[in-house]
Design a protein around this motif. Structure first.
Motif, PDB file in Angstrom:
ATOM      1  N   VAL A  65      17.921 -14.475  -7.338  1.00  0.00           N
ATOM      2  CA  VAL A  65      16.567 -14.352  -7.906  1.00  0.00           C
ATOM      3  C   VAL A  65      15.530 -14.665  -6.834  1.00  0.00           C
ATOM      4  O   VAL A  65      14.537 -13.938  -6.677  1.00  0.00           O
ATOM      5  N   GLU A  66      15.750 -15.723  -6.077  1.00  0.00           N
ATOM      6  CA  GLU A  66      14.800 -16.094  -5.021  1.00  0.00           C
ATOM      7  C   GLU A  66      14.714 -15.027  -3.932  1.00  0.00           C
ATOM      8  O   GLU A  66      13.639 -14.751  -3.407  1.00  0.00           O
ATOM      9  N   GLY A  84      20.805 -16.152 -17.067  1.00  0.00           N
ATOM     10  CA  GLY A  84      20.720 -16.148 -15.608  1.00  0.00           C
ATOM     11  C   GLY A  84      20.860 -14.755 -15.033  1.00  0.00           C
ATOM     12  O   GLY A  84      20.127 -14.356 -14.130  1.00  0.00           O
ATOM     13  N   GLU A 109      23.203 -17.459  -8.597  1.00  0.00           N
ATOM     14  CA  GLU A 109      22.202 -16.705  -9.363  1.00  0.00           C
ATOM     15  C   GLU A 109      20.804 -17.060  -8.884  1.00  0.00           C
ATOM     16  O   GLU A 109      19.964 -16.184  -8.697  1.00  0.00           O
ATOM     17  N   ARG A 110      20.536 -18.350  -8.699  1.00  0.00           N
ATOM     18  CA  ARG A 110      19.222 -18.800  -8.230  1.00  0.00           C
ATOM     19  C   ARG A 110      18.900 -18.177  -6.875  1.00  0.00           C
ATOM     20  O   ARG A 110      17.779 -17.707  -6.650  1.00  0.00           O
ATOM     21  N   GLU A 158      10.590 -22.196 -15.560  1.00  0.00           N
ATOM     22  CA  GLU A 158      11.731 -22.463 -16.437  1.00  0.00           C
ATOM     23  C   GLU A 158      11.372 -23.578 -17.413  1.00  0.00           C
ATOM     24  O   GLU A 158      10.718 -24.552 -17.035  1.00  0.00           O
ATOM     25  N   ARG A 210      17.760 -12.677 -15.549  1.00  0.00           N
ATOM     26  CA  ARG A 210      16.729 -12.966 -14.545  1.00  0.00           C
ATOM     27  C   ARG A 210      17.011 -12.242 -13.241  1.00  0.00           C
ATOM     28  O   ARG A 210      16.094 -11.740 -12.591  1.00  0.00           O
ATOM     29  N   LYS A 241      17.399 -23.337 -17.700  1.00  0.00           N
ATOM     30  CA  LYS A 241      17.356 -23.537 -16.250  1.00  0.00           C
ATOM     31  C   LYS A 241      18.541 -22.823 -15.615  1.00  0.00           C
ATOM     32  O   LYS A 241      19.638 -22.853 -16.146  1.00  0.00           O
ATOM     33  N   LEU A 242      18.292 -22.192 -14.474  1.00  0.00           N
ATOM     34  CA  LEU A 242      19.391 -21.590 -13.728  1.00  0.00           C
ATOM     35  C   LEU A 242      20.183 -22.718 -13.078  1.00  0.00           C
ATOM     36  O   LEU A 242      19.679 -23.436 -12.226  1.00  0.00           O
ATOM     37  N   LYS A 243      21.410 -22.881 -13.516  1.00  0.00           N
ATOM     38  CA  LYS A 243      22.257 -23.941 -12.985  1.00  0.00           C
ATOM     39  C   LYS A 243      23.143 -23.425 -11.858  1.00  0.00           C
ATOM     40  O   LYS A 243      23.585 -24.176 -11.011  1.00  0.00           O
ATOM     41  N   ASP A 244      23.404 -22.134 -11.855  1.00  0.00           N
ATOM     42  CA  ASP A 244      24.285 -21.529 -10.877  1.00  0.00           C
ATOM     43  C   ASP A 244      23.508 -21.252  -9.583  1.00  0.00           C
ATOM     44  O   ASP A 244      22.534 -20.495  -9.584  1.00  0.00           O
ATOM     45  N   ALA A 245      23.962 -21.857  -8.485  1.00  0.00           N
ATOM     46  CA  ALA A 245      23.249 -21.720  -7.208  1.00  0.00           C
ATOM     47  C   ALA A 245      23.213 -20.280  -6.723  1.00  0.00           C
ATOM     48  O   ALA A 245      22.221 -19.840  -6.134  1.00  0.00           O
TER      49      ALA A 245
END
Length: 160
Positions: A20-21, A135, A16-17, A43, A138, A10-14
């Motif tokens: 990607v989004e 991460g 990185e998320r 994920e 991705r 799971k992407l834990k880092d906001a």
């Protein structure tokens, strides 16, 4: 052709998320007129099996649930084929034009892919010789998917 990224971990880092989004949203917009997308990001938690081989088998089994009949699977693999952005765009175009329903990109866990996942993939893709955290892999993949759509549409984002 739908696009999916199926990843172990799971992407834990906001931050990185968010990146990607952002690229996923851009791909959905740029890819729609090209018949690419929407993108679906899935994920899966890392396996808790004690043995490395069992962890890889368990994770491969879960990743492969996302690959259906008529889909093309691509494993991100350090020893895989390295493509230029233009060649990656051509791969997506050819996969779409070949009638694939979806192109599913598999990102394995820290121990790598199980043999079942590797043998199910028509392409083992390397993002480069450097080892990347999952991460960041991705982020790079999402950006390259968007870049591929801009290359195929003739958009000036890609200036190489």
């Amino acid at each position: 052709m739908r696009i999916a990224i199926s990843a172990v971990g799971k992407l834990k880092d906001a931050e990185e998320r968010a990146i990607v989004e952002r690229y996923a949203k851009r791909l959905n917009g740029a890819g729609k007129p090209l018949g690419l997308g929407p993108i679906d990001i899935r994920e899966y938690p890392e396996s808790r099996a004690a043995d490395v081989g069992e962890r890889k088998r368990d994770e491969a089994e879960r990743l492969l649930r996302d690959v259906g009949p008529g889909d093309i699977a691509v494993a991100l693999e350090p020893t895989g084929k390295s493509l230029s952005s233009e060649a990656f765009a051509a791969f997506l175009r050819d996969t779409r034009d070949g009638g694939a329903k979806s192109c599913v990109f598999l990102i394995g866990g820290p121990d790598g892919h199980g043999e079942a996942a590797l043998s199910a993939c028509s392409l083992k893709l390397s993002l480069g010789a450097l080892t990347l955290p999952h991460g960041l892999a991705r982020v790079v993949l999402a950006e390259q998917l968007y870049r591929a759509a801009t290359i195929l549409s003739g958009h000036p984002y890609h200036r190489a």
